[in-house]
Design an enzyme around this catalytic site. Structure first.
Site, PDB file in Angstrom:
ATOM      1  N   GLU A 259      36.409  -1.901 -20.460  1.00 51.78           N
ATOM      2  CA  GLU A 259      37.415  -1.919 -19.379  1.00 51.78           C
ATOM      3  C   GLU A 259      38.771  -2.193 -19.985  1.00 51.78           C
ATOM      4  O   GLU A 259      38.851  -2.979 -20.942  1.00 51.78           O
ATOM      5  CB  GLU A 259      37.072  -3.011 -18.362  1.00 51.78           C
ATOM      6  CG  GLU A 259      35.800  -2.711 -17.595  1.00 51.78           C
ATOM      7  CD  GLU A 259      35.482  -3.769 -16.522  1.00 51.78           C
ATOM      8  OE1 GLU A 259      36.329  -4.641 -16.261  1.00 51.78           O
ATOM      9  OE2 GLU A 259      34.393  -3.714 -15.967  1.00 51.78           O
ATOM     10  N   HIS A 277      36.726  -2.747 -11.153  1.00 54.84           N
ATOM     11  CA  HIS A 277      36.462  -4.196 -11.264  1.00 54.84           C
ATOM     12  C   HIS A 277      37.217  -4.962 -10.161  1.00 54.84           C
ATOM     13  O   HIS A 277      38.040  -5.841 -10.445  1.00 54.84           O
ATOM     14  CB  HIS A 277      36.869  -4.710 -12.661  1.00 54.84           C
ATOM     15  CG  HIS A 277      36.200  -5.998 -13.030  1.00 54.84           C
ATOM     16  ND1 HIS A 277      35.810  -6.305 -14.300  1.00 54.84           N
ATOM     17  CD2 HIS A 277      35.859  -7.085 -12.293  1.00 54.84           C
ATOM     18  CE1 HIS A 277      35.266  -7.514 -14.332  1.00 54.84           C
ATOM     19  NE2 HIS A 277      35.290  -8.008 -13.123  1.00 54.84           N
TER      20      HIS A 277
HETATM   21  P1  NAD Z   1      25.379 -17.465 -10.955  1.00 54.53           P
HETATM   22  O1  NAD Z   1      25.400 -18.165 -12.269  1.00 54.53           O
HETATM   23  O2  NAD Z   1      25.479 -18.274  -9.720  1.00 54.53           O
HETATM   24  O3  NAD Z   1      24.049 -16.568 -10.851  1.00 54.53           O
HETATM   25  C1  NAD Z   1      23.556 -15.782 -11.886  1.00 54.53           C
HETATM   26  C2  NAD Z   1      22.053 -15.699 -11.720  1.00 54.53           C
HETATM   27  O4  NAD Z   1      21.556 -14.784 -12.704  1.00 54.53           O
HETATM   28  C3  NAD Z   1      21.333 -17.046 -11.949  1.00 54.53           C
HETATM   29  O5  NAD Z   1      20.509 -17.365 -10.843  1.00 54.53           O
HETATM   30  C4  NAD Z   1      20.492 -16.801 -13.193  1.00 54.53           C
HETATM   31  O6  NAD Z   1      19.275 -17.491 -13.173  1.00 54.53           O
HETATM   32  C5  NAD Z   1      20.292 -15.301 -13.122  1.00 54.53           C
HETATM   33  N1  NAD Z   1      19.919 -14.713 -14.399  1.00 54.53           N
HETATM   34  C6  NAD Z   1      20.305 -15.067 -15.641  1.00 54.53           C
HETATM   35  N2  NAD Z   1      19.706 -14.278 -16.552  1.00 54.53           N
HETATM   36  C7  NAD Z   1      18.920 -13.427 -15.861  1.00 54.53           C
HETATM   37  C8  NAD Z   1      18.041 -12.376 -16.244  1.00 54.53           C
HETATM   38  N3  NAD Z   1      17.832 -12.075 -17.527  1.00 54.53           N
HETATM   39  N4  NAD Z   1      17.415 -11.689 -15.268  1.00 54.53           N
HETATM   40  C9  NAD Z   1      17.603 -11.993 -13.955  1.00 54.53           C
HETATM   41  N5  NAD Z   1      18.404 -12.989 -13.548  1.00 54.53           N
HETATM   42  C10 NAD Z   1      19.057 -13.685 -14.480  1.00 54.53           C
HETATM   43  O7  NAD Z   1      26.541 -16.393 -11.031  1.00 54.53           O
HETATM   44  P2  NAD Z   1      27.194 -15.594  -9.814  1.00 54.53           P
HETATM   45  O8  NAD Z   1      28.372 -16.327  -9.320  1.00 54.53           O
HETATM   46  O9  NAD Z   1      26.152 -15.193  -8.855  1.00 54.53           O
HETATM   47  O10 NAD Z   1      27.751 -14.311 -10.596  1.00 54.53           O
HETATM   48  C11 NAD Z   1      26.877 -13.395 -11.213  1.00 54.53           C
HETATM   49  C12 NAD Z   1      27.662 -12.486 -12.155  1.00 54.53           C
HETATM   50  O11 NAD Z   1      28.511 -11.653 -11.385  1.00 54.53           O
HETATM   51  C13 NAD Z   1      28.621 -13.247 -13.080  1.00 54.53           C
HETATM   52  O12 NAD Z   1      27.999 -13.596 -14.293  1.00 54.53           O
HETATM   53  C14 NAD Z   1      29.753 -12.291 -13.305  1.00 54.53           C
HETATM   54  O13 NAD Z   1      29.576 -11.616 -14.521  1.00 54.53           O
HETATM   55  C15 NAD Z   1      29.637 -11.297 -12.167  1.00 54.53           C
HETATM   56  N6  NAD Z   1      30.811 -11.285 -11.272  1.00 54.53           N
HETATM   57  C16 NAD Z   1      31.467 -10.111 -11.117  1.00 54.53           C
HETATM   58  C17 NAD Z   1      32.535 -10.044 -10.266  1.00 54.53           C
HETATM   59  C18 NAD Z   1      33.295  -8.759 -10.100  1.00 54.53           C
HETATM   60  O14 NAD Z   1      34.499  -8.814  -9.931  1.00 54.53           O
HETATM   61  N7  NAD Z   1      32.665  -7.620 -10.096  1.00 54.53           N
HETATM   62  C19 NAD Z   1      32.940 -11.171  -9.547  1.00 54.53           C
HETATM   63  C20 NAD Z   1      32.252 -12.360  -9.722  1.00 54.53           C
HETATM   64  C21 NAD Z   1      31.167 -12.401 -10.602  1.00 54.53           C
HETATM   65  C1  MLT Z   2      34.211 -12.818 -12.524  1.00 51.12           C
HETATM   66  O1  MLT Z   2      33.397 -12.899 -13.434  1.00 51.12           O
HETATM   67  O2  MLT Z   2      34.525 -13.791 -11.819  1.00 51.12           O
HETATM   68  C2  MLT Z   2      34.809 -11.491 -12.236  1.00 51.12           C
HETATM   69  O3  MLT Z   2      34.861 -10.685 -13.331  1.00 51.12           O
HETATM   70  C3  MLT Z   2      36.045 -11.593 -11.470  1.00 51.12           C
HETATM   71  C4  MLT Z   2      37.345 -11.317 -12.122  1.00 51.12           C
HETATM   72  O4  MLT Z   2      37.943 -12.201 -12.698  1.00 51.12           O
HETATM   73  O5  MLT Z   2      37.820 -10.212 -11.987  1.00 51.12           O
END
Ligand code: NAD
Ligand code: MLT
Length: 309
Positions: A259, A277
């Site tokens: 990205e 994103h």
């Molecule tokens: P979180 O830590 O609350 O939950 C992550 C879950 O994934 C946990 O329950 C963990 O046990 C599980 N996990 C870890 N390894 C695993 C595996 N191998 N197989 C299956 N499950 C597994 O995190 P969250 O707040 O729910 O966020 C999840 C992910 O979303 C973050 O790590 C981040 O990368 C991504 N995210 C993306 C955006 C975006 O803008 N698109 C925004 C926020 C978060």
């Molecule tokens: C995150 O991991 O929280 C997401 O990538 C959100 C972001 O900062 O864009």
């Protein structure tokens, strides 16, 4: 003390730091070399996902005490290098949960109802109804991979649409899954049984290319896949092949292994919808994460503890 925000961070958070007496500089879109040059001046660094905090930057950071990630994923920060130098890394895990869950939901509905494709066609003057016949969410099986904050919030929302929710997460208990009304199963069983698969887990060495060619082959031909977690969890080349060959029905992607990304073979497929994103990009979430990360940084720079280290 001096703090650098090297990605756009909501002013409400930065103002907390200014009110505490810290000097806050906002300098975005810096190259690695530019960051290496200026980082020795700073005691704290705040980033979103754009800045890649590499080992070289960390090595050059003579005064850095803390790196704050305004968001969840810390895969853009070299954690080993930071820990070797005694630099604390904190994230703000709660502020964007709802934003990411709602974006996932928006992608799900857009995918099922061909909304981006129909929108583009109509704006080009094409009134196409038959071609864009979609699917209902009701009655479908939604497979959630990763049942943490966002996965759980997605589960709650899709349940309201009368779906069956199944999940895979090796780190949650059967009791917790039962409480959430989610049937836990192996990754392979989840892929075989889902009409919609959605990813909500971190990117790390264990999860990189978790959804590979073999696993995509387990999915139903009619199934959709959504990635609003991290690029790299789904092997993009394998996904392209599976979509092209009609092995799955479609994909919605918010995140990519590299990205920013403006060109990809995936963008050429009609059954792929994409956003740049945007999962956490709501006004509310950006204020929440900026405030949370600012509080953590203020606490650590004043000799206190970090809650999300
Ligand atoms: P979180 O830590 O609350 O939950 C992550 C879950 O994934 C946990 O329950 C963990 O046990 C599980 N996990 C870890 N390894 C695993 C595996 N191998 N197989 C299956 N499950 C597994 O995190 P969250 O707040 O729910 O966020 C999840 C992910 O979303 C973050 O790590 C981040 O990368 C991504 N995210 C993306 C955006 C975006 O803008 N698109 C925004 C926020 C978060
Ligand atoms: C995150 O991991 O929280 C997401 O990538 C959100 C972001 O900062 O864009």
């Amino acid at each position: 003390m001096r703090i650098l925000a090297s990605d756009p961070i909501a002013e409400k958070g930065l103002n907390i730091l200014r009110e505490e007496g810290f000097i806050v500089d906002e300098k975005t879109k810096l190259s690695e070399e530019e960051l290496i040059k200026i980082i020795p001046q700073y005691d704290a660094l705040i980033v979103r996902s754009e800045t890649k905090v590499t080992a070289r930057i960390i090595e050059a950071a003579e005064n850095l005490k803390i790196i704050g990630r305004a968001g969840v994923g810390v895969d853009n920060i070299d954690l080993a290098a930071a820990s070797k130098k005694g630099i604390i890394v904190v994230n703000s895990p709660e502020g964007n949960t709802i934003a990411a869950a709602e974006h996932t939901f928006a992608l799900m509905m857009a995918l099922l109802r061909n909304i981006p494709q129909a929108h583009a066609a109509l704006k080009e003057g094409k009134w196409m109804r038959k071609e864009f016949t979609g699917y209902e969410l009701r009655g479908k099986t939604v497979g959630i991979i990763g049942l943490g904050r966002i996965g759980t919030a997605v589960a709650k929302r899709v349940k309201a649409f009368e779906t069956r929710v199944i999940g895979y997460d090796p780190f949650i208990s059967e009791e917790r899954a039962q409480m959430l009304g989610i049937t836990l199963m192996s990754l392979e069983e989840l892929l075989q049984n889902s009409d919609i698969v959605t990813m909500h887990l971190p990117l790390n060495n264990e999860t990189r290319n978790l959804i590979n060619r073999e696993r995509l082959k387990l999915m139903k031909k009619s199934a959709f896949i959504i990635n609003c977690a991290r690029g790299g969890i789904i092997d993009e080349e394998a996904l392209y092949e599976a979509l092209k060959a009609g092995e799955i029905a479609g994909a919605a992607l918010d995140v990519f292994s590299k990205e920013p990304l403006t060109e990809s073979p995936l963008f050429e497929l009609p059954n792929v919808i994409v956003t740049p994103h945007l999962g956490a990009s709501t006004k509310e979430a950006q204020i929440n994460v900026a405030i949370d990360v600012a509080r953590e940084i203020a606490s650590v720079l004043k000799g206190g503890l970090a809650q999300n280290a």
